[in-house]
Design an enzyme around this catalytic site. Structure first.
Site, PDB file in Angstrom:
ATOM      1  CD  GLU A   1      -4.401  -2.319   3.830  1.00  0.00           C
ATOM      2  OE1 GLU A   1      -5.058  -2.018   2.722  1.00  0.00           O
ATOM      3  OE2 GLU A   1      -3.550  -1.340   4.544  1.00  0.00           O
TER       4      GLU A   1
ATOM      5  CE  LYS B   1     -11.962  16.582  17.412  1.00  0.00           C
ATOM      6  NZ  LYS B   1     -11.459  15.726  18.018  1.00  0.00           N
TER       7      LYS B   1
ATOM      8  CB  THR C   1      -0.843   0.073   1.392  1.00  0.00           C
ATOM      9  OG1 THR C   1       0.115   0.147   2.250  1.00  0.00           O
ATOM     10  CG2 THR C   1      -1.907  -1.170   1.481  1.00  0.00           C
TER      11      THR C   1
ATOM     12  CD1 TRP D   1     -15.431  13.826  14.993  1.00  0.00           C
ATOM     13  CD2 TRP D   1     -13.707  14.702  13.824  1.00  0.00           C
ATOM     14  NE1 TRP D   1     -14.358  13.491  15.617  1.00  0.00           N
ATOM     15  CE2 TRP D   1     -13.345  13.871  14.898  1.00  0.00           C
ATOM     16  CE3 TRP D   1     -12.505  15.059  12.841  1.00  0.00           C
ATOM     17  CZ2 TRP D   1     -11.897  13.698  15.197  1.00  0.00           C
ATOM     18  CZ3 TRP D   1     -11.612  14.874  13.108  1.00  0.00           C
ATOM     19  CH2 TRP D   1     -11.090  14.189  14.325  1.00  0.00           C
TER      20      TRP D   1
HETATM   21  P1  AMP Z   1      -6.204   1.200  -1.556  1.00  0.00           P
HETATM   22  O1  AMP Z   1      -5.723   0.274  -0.666  1.00  0.00           O
HETATM   23  O2  AMP Z   1      -5.194   1.876  -2.054  1.00  0.00           O
HETATM   24  O3  AMP Z   1      -7.148   0.836  -2.558  1.00  0.00           O
HETATM   25  O4  AMP Z   1      -7.108   2.440  -0.774  1.00  0.00           O
HETATM   26  C1  AMP Z   1      -8.162   2.021   0.151  1.00  0.00           C
HETATM   27  C2  AMP Z   1      -8.697   3.318   0.707  1.00  0.00           C
HETATM   28  O5  AMP Z   1      -9.494   3.864  -0.360  1.00  0.00           O
HETATM   29  C3  AMP Z   1     -10.080   2.983   1.594  1.00  0.00           C
HETATM   30  O6  AMP Z   1      -9.474   2.684   3.068  1.00  0.00           O
HETATM   31  C4  AMP Z   1     -10.769   4.300   1.381  1.00  0.00           C
HETATM   32  O7  AMP Z   1     -10.168   5.265   2.388  1.00  0.00           O
HETATM   33  C5  AMP Z   1     -10.644   4.466   0.077  1.00  0.00           C
HETATM   34  N1  AMP Z   1     -11.663   4.173  -0.490  1.00  0.00           N
HETATM   35  C6  AMP Z   1     -11.773   3.037  -1.476  1.00  0.00           C
HETATM   36  N2  AMP Z   1     -13.147   2.858  -2.304  1.00  0.00           N
HETATM   37  C7  AMP Z   1     -13.695   3.849  -1.665  1.00  0.00           C
HETATM   38  C8  AMP Z   1     -15.140   4.470  -1.778  1.00  0.00           C
HETATM   39  N3  AMP Z   1     -15.953   3.881  -2.655  1.00  0.00           N
HETATM   40  N4  AMP Z   1     -15.183   5.550  -1.239  1.00  0.00           N
HETATM   41  C9  AMP Z   1     -14.532   6.258  -0.375  1.00  0.00           C
HETATM   42  N5  AMP Z   1     -13.543   5.976  -0.088  1.00  0.00           N
HETATM   43  C10 AMP Z   1     -12.933   4.566  -0.785  1.00  0.00           C
END
Ligand code: AMP
Length: 546
Positions: free
Chosen positions: A329, A440, A185, A445
């Protein structure tokens, strides 16, 4: 306790492709290649090439457990690496080519990769990294002899390696918990962290996804994964597609709206999967052409929040939207926005309100939200807390990283996503923000995603982001950053008119600033970290008293 008397066969990734080759013989992988052509092969042909590649990996001196790095676009050769590595007990380690050289070097070192397979486009990256990589690392250019480039590094040719090998491979019966894939990640702080997938988790995830997304993933469907194989396993599509009998239309390096439109049109893509920024480009091309690509009836949007205006745009053009949420993850899909049958006939506006949420959990992924003390909160659509997840396709820790593991896993074994959310009584998840992106103000929030959703509906806004700007009295106040759609710029008064029906006054942005483009992370999401840094010294107008 009386135990069942059933066989226990290992869940293995190679069985997904064997199944696809046996039962979905005509489904194909179509690839826009870096060589400039459009290549097609069926699943049976793919299985043969994967057999050749399995032997080729061994001929390179690789063996069980070895990590094999890839720097590649979406294409059939990348797909073949997923399977050949897994089948031979090795680990396909996909690297995001948009990372910085330091991050790539960190990842290559941490994973202890032995070889790097790369697409022609990425030769300059390989040449730049070479001096800093261990002696003995091998580099394989994923092309044929005729297209091998001149290089300052010793290269092997992918097609030559395959041509020397037999297509029949007696794939070993591995333990289903054997690792098969690795993806880091690209965290905005600290070093990248590795999610190490197993055969079992990948097969289960393919089944969970197939069940949850049957509207797009079925025998005969033609799916365009814009979401990259180099990040989050292209949302599991390489595994789910042969299982379900879907063809994959791989876009290679051409991801702009016009190229995607042309490919979808020509290949009769019915379902396309990607992050919102990609769909902004496609929407532009749809507007230019005055029509949607022939056959397209679904887009799956995830990776960041799909703005409501985007969902409404597609839906009113007859393209159904499935809004999905997940993480590297989590293999990665956790929730999907396929509506329950009783909600499909709701009035348009009510349906859009539901579809702007991140959907309901897939089978195999449990969700809980907790307060700051770790106490579980009700799923009543109001209580907001940090989202934790549990399931067989979710990491139990990070690869060789005890500190990151300890920070992410709670005492009951749930994984902390770092997302802040609420869940309603019907199970619909609403992501409010990444915890670090929440604003914040005076101890309360404010969700940036909620504000962005409303502002994106304004015709003078091409794209926008809301970030926290420092404020002497309230600590932080929302600042709206807008990419204008044309020459006219939206003013704060216009924003206030948009806010009034939806938000309390203290939640409205204090100011609007304009930029030509929003900065993106390596995974194509808006980088709020960079925006916060850019506007760290921004003086907000004194609207609410200091
Ligand atoms: P990644 O591991 O790079 O895919 O990032 C995962 C993160 O992307 C998640 O923890 C969210 O913060 C964000 N994310 C993924 N899908 C969405 C969604 N549909 N709406 C809002 N945030 C998302």
């Amino acid at each position: 306790m009386l135990m069942g008397q059933m066989m226990q066969r290992p869940l293995l990734v190679m069985d997904l492709l064997k199944f696809g080759a046996e039962t979905h013989k005509t489904a194909e992988i179509v690839s826009v290649r870096c060589e400039g052509d459009l290549h097609r092969q069926t699943y049976p042909e793919t299985l043969d090439r994967v057999g050749q590649l399995g032997h080729a990996l061994e001929a390179l001196g690789l063996s069980s457990g070895d990590r094999v790095a890839t720097l590649a676009w979406n294409g059939h050769r990348h797909f073949e690496l997923y399977y050949a590595c897994a089948g031979a007990g090795m680990v396909c380690h996909t690297i995001n080519p948009r990372l910085s050289p330091e991050q790539m070097l960190y990842i290559l070192g941490h994973a202890e990769d032995r070889v790097v397979f790369f697409d022609l486009t990425f030769l300059p990256i390989i040449e730049g990294l070479k001096a800093h990589l261990p002696e003995g690392m091998r580099f394989i250019c994923m092309t044929d002899r005729a297209h091998m480039p001149e290089a300052s590094v010793d290269l092997l040719c992918y097609e030559d390696l395959l041509a020397a090998q037999d297509a029949t491979y007696d794939w070993p019966e591995l333990d289903e918990n054997t690792a098969c894939g690795l993806c880091y990640t690209s965290g905005t702080t600290g070093n990248p962290k590795g999610a190490l997938y197993s055969h079992r988790s990948s097969v289960l995830h393919a089944m969970y996804t197939g069940l949850a997304l049957q509207t797009g993933l079925y025998d005969g469907s033609r799916i365009l994964p814009v979401v990259p194989l180099f990040h989050v396993n292209a949302w599991g599509l390489p595994y789910a597609a042969p299982l379900m009998g879907a063809s994959l239309i791989m876009p290679g390096p051409a991801l702009d709206g016009a190229s995607l439109f042309k490919l979808m049109d020509g290949e009769k893509v019915n379902s396309a999967w990607g992050v919102p920024t990609v769909w902004l480009g496609l929407q532009g091309e749809i507007a230019n052409q005055g029509r949607t690509p022939d056959g397209l009836n679904q887009v799956v949007i995830g990776g960041s929040a799909a703005p409501r205006a985007m969902i409404e745009g597609f839906e009113s053009q007859g393209v159904g939207v499935c809004h999905a949420w997940g993480m590297t993850e989590m293999s990665p899909i956790g929730t999907t926005g396929i509506l329950p049958s009783d909600a499909r006939d709701l009035p348009f506006a009510d349906r859009m309100t539901l579809q702007a949420k991140q959907g309901r959990r897939v089978f195999g992924c449990e969700l809980k939200i907790v307060d700051e003390a770790g106490k579980a909160l009700p799923h009543d659509g109001e209580a907001v807390g940090e989202l934790y997840v549990r399931g067989n396709a979710i990491v139990s820790g990070y690869f060789n990283n005890d500190d990151a593991t300890a920070a992410a896993i709670d005492a009951d074994g749930w994984f902390g996503t770092g997302d802040v959310a609420h869940i309603d009584k019907d199970g619909f998840l609403s992501i409010q923000d990444r915890a670090k992106d929440l604003i914040k103000s005076g101890g309360e929030w404010i969700s940036s995603i909620d504000i962005e959703n409303v502002v994106m509906a304004h015709p003078e806004v091409a794209n926008c982001a809301v970030i926290a700007a420092p404020h002497p009295k309230w600590d932080e106040r929302p600042l709206l950053v807008v990419v204008p759609a044309g020459d006219t710029k939206i003013m704060l008064d216009d924003v206030n008119v948009l806010m009034e029906p939806h938000f309390a006054k203290w939640q409205w942005p204090d100011d609007v600033v304009f930029v030509d483009a929003l900065p993106l992370t390596a995974t194509g999401k808006v980088s709020k970290l960079i925006l916060r840094q850019t506007f760290a010294d921004y003086q907000l107008p004194d609207l609410r008293g200091t």
